[in-house]
Design an enzyme around this catalytic site. Sequence first.
Site, PDB file in Angstrom:
ATOM      1  N   ASP A 332      72.374  44.502  42.793  1.00  0.00           N
ATOM      2  CA  ASP A 332      71.143  45.124  42.329  1.00  0.00           C
ATOM      3  C   ASP A 332      71.311  45.926  41.042  1.00  0.00           C
ATOM      4  O   ASP A 332      70.395  45.974  40.221  1.00  0.00           O
ATOM      5  CB  ASP A 332      70.550  46.009  43.429  1.00  0.00           C
ATOM      6  CG  ASP A 332      70.001  45.186  44.586  1.00  0.00           C
ATOM      7  OD1 ASP A 332      69.572  44.048  44.339  1.00  0.00           O
ATOM      8  OD2 ASP A 332      70.007  45.665  45.722  1.00  0.00           O
ATOM      9  N   TYR A 416      63.712  46.153  49.466  1.00  0.00           N
ATOM     10  CA  TYR A 416      64.581  47.233  49.940  1.00  0.00           C
ATOM     11  C   TYR A 416      64.398  48.504  49.126  1.00  0.00           C
ATOM     12  O   TYR A 416      64.065  48.462  47.940  1.00  0.00           O
ATOM     13  CB  TYR A 416      66.057  46.819  49.835  1.00  0.00           C
ATOM     14  CG  TYR A 416      66.726  46.596  51.167  1.00  0.00           C
ATOM     15  CD1 TYR A 416      67.051  45.318  51.595  1.00  0.00           C
ATOM     16  CD2 TYR A 416      67.045  47.667  52.004  1.00  0.00           C
ATOM     17  CE1 TYR A 416      67.673  45.105  52.816  1.00  0.00           C
ATOM     18  CE2 TYR A 416      67.666  47.460  53.226  1.00  0.00           C
ATOM     19  CZ  TYR A 416      67.981  46.181  53.622  1.00  0.00           C
ATOM     20  OH  TYR A 416      68.589  45.979  54.832  1.00  0.00           O
TER      21      TYR A 416
END
Length: 696
Positions: A332, A416
């Site tokens: 990420d 998320y």
Amino acid sequence: MSTEQASLPFRPSNALDGRVFSHPLSPLTASEITNAVQFVQSLYPTSTTLQYKAVTLQEPKKAELVPYLNADHNGNKKPSIERKAFVSYYIRNTDKFHEAVINLTRQRVESNVRLGQGIHGPGDAEEILLVEKIALEDEAVQAEIAKLKLPKDTALISDPWIYGSDGVNDEQRMYQCFLYMRDPSNPSNLDSNHYAFPLTISPVVDTVMSKVIRIDMLPTGSDHNVKEPQPFRIPPPNEYSPEHQDLRTDLKPLSVVQPEGASFKVIEVGETGRILQWQKWFFRVGFNQREGMVLYDVRYEDRNVFYRMALSDMVIPYADPRHPFHKKAAFDLGDTGAGAMANNLKLGCDCLGSIHYLSAMLNNEKGEPWPMENVVCIHEQDAGIGWKHTNYRTGTAAIARSRELVVQSIITVANYEYVMAFIFNQAGEVKYEVRATGIVSTQPTDVEVPWGTIVHPGVLAAHHQHIFSLRIDPAIDGHVNRLVYEEALPMPRSDFNPHGVGYSVVQTLVEESSGLDIDIDRNRTFKIQNTSVRNPINGKPVGYKIQAPPFQKLLADADSFHHKRAEFADHNIYVTRYHDGELYAGGKYTNQSRGGDGVRAWANRKENVTDTDLVVFVQFGLQHVTRVEDFPVMPCEIIQVAFKPVNFFDKNPALDVPPSSQEINQSTLLSSEKHHQPSVEAKVGEMGEVCCSSKL
């Protein structure tokens, strides 16, 4: 790679001549971002459009910055340091990816390099939205969706994922899109949880051609077989938003009130620089596109502790071995950026009490300054009892509650959320905390499988790992440090240890760069020490120990692309010799990467790390075996890494924290009795005799 060096003496119209530049560690200002972009654009014809991935501070070399920081703290004349910008960009609609360094002080381009084939830049907001649009508007995709026979006005959603790597026709820069729909019974609800309605159609978008180049069908059984889209059996919705819940009514208010304000001080340095001072701590806060929060020059009572602290990398590899899920391994930070994904934090929700917010200045894909408000919140919190002792003979208790300073940022990565915080306390300790929450990544399924859990009818949440790498550049009373580990080992039975109960602590020096692991059965604990500074009480080196929770290392095997790319995920600790620019444990560019330029490669140089300038990468994480309770939104999973002083002070440094006071705490008093146990004490008389007496 090829190199394009700018030699033109170009000076943009709003050049920064005569300006007082920011502190060398302050993030770029809006005008500096604009200035840097003008230099890069000047290298090309005006008809050439560029797509900017990052316009950020090029941090000074450490050899230049350390004398500057020391002079700054000592009130001496500071050496001059040139201010520079690092720029990464594409020539739009091509695979030509570049890096440039702009000297803002001298107003010139220092370097401009086209990177080699197979090196891909991160995603950005504009690109991701464009990929969503391309996938949903493609005629072939729409034809496949029509086979599902969805209700009229059903809203469709595309979640673009960085394509990943498997070595099979994956050289070009692509996205794998996973399709969902919102609750068809309430299509106007824009916040509907579309992860409860995963579809079997997965378009692949080429970012250079800006079109769908392939449509994958997702396997929904227990094998690799796929089938053509069929009329969709619509499950019930599964919403997380408060308006869809029967909320509790028995929860009483709990207020965090600081009537005199906070105990910390935020000092602004220029437009973007920030210094925090709190309870003997001093540090600078930076913020950039990739790492988000960065702490610099961390000191306690003006003693050096850490030079730089930041989350370096993270990877989330998934357990499903079938195409295309086998490529799901989200990096990420490198794939998108913690700074770029940071939330605008909301007062009273993300943080409580007396809050101070920090905003940041990044860039958009056009190279324009992009203000990001309230991306860091700073607040204090009560952390329970800091220390206590009750003299049971007198019933007198000495107690101090622990106060913590929290420096927090929250990122949203599609489904998320990660709540990330540096936490300082009054005993000279620093913690780094990650709270994982949000919504698990879902996919359609017809059957239960061992690599995931059915969390909703027809909805599978695959198991996955979260593995983080925290980069620590220590400066324990200076920059000449070493790494050791201590183990508690049983003594062999002998005349000296006849009962077999003795044990001792043995210390081992880590002499060369390497990857190392925690051993719980030996209580293996890693410590960073400075042997040139000794504790005045016991003569041992001053240091800080690392308390990292054990976790299951990367499960993908050593020949997998996951293992090659996630260079940090196979050891609890990596230690390397310091080199400028080696910041990212998974390599500088993780998008469809191949590995070989991250922390494992640096450690394999086997350089000396004894009594020198070293860097420690601390890995931590969790194995997320999914469960029904993780849906439709998961409760926070909390992981912490702690750095605690060892022989750094001459006593408990929190002894001077004022004792807890009911006048300040204003708690509800339920009992006024003292804790008082029976005891016996002895007194020495005038003639030296010893007499005992009982106290009840």
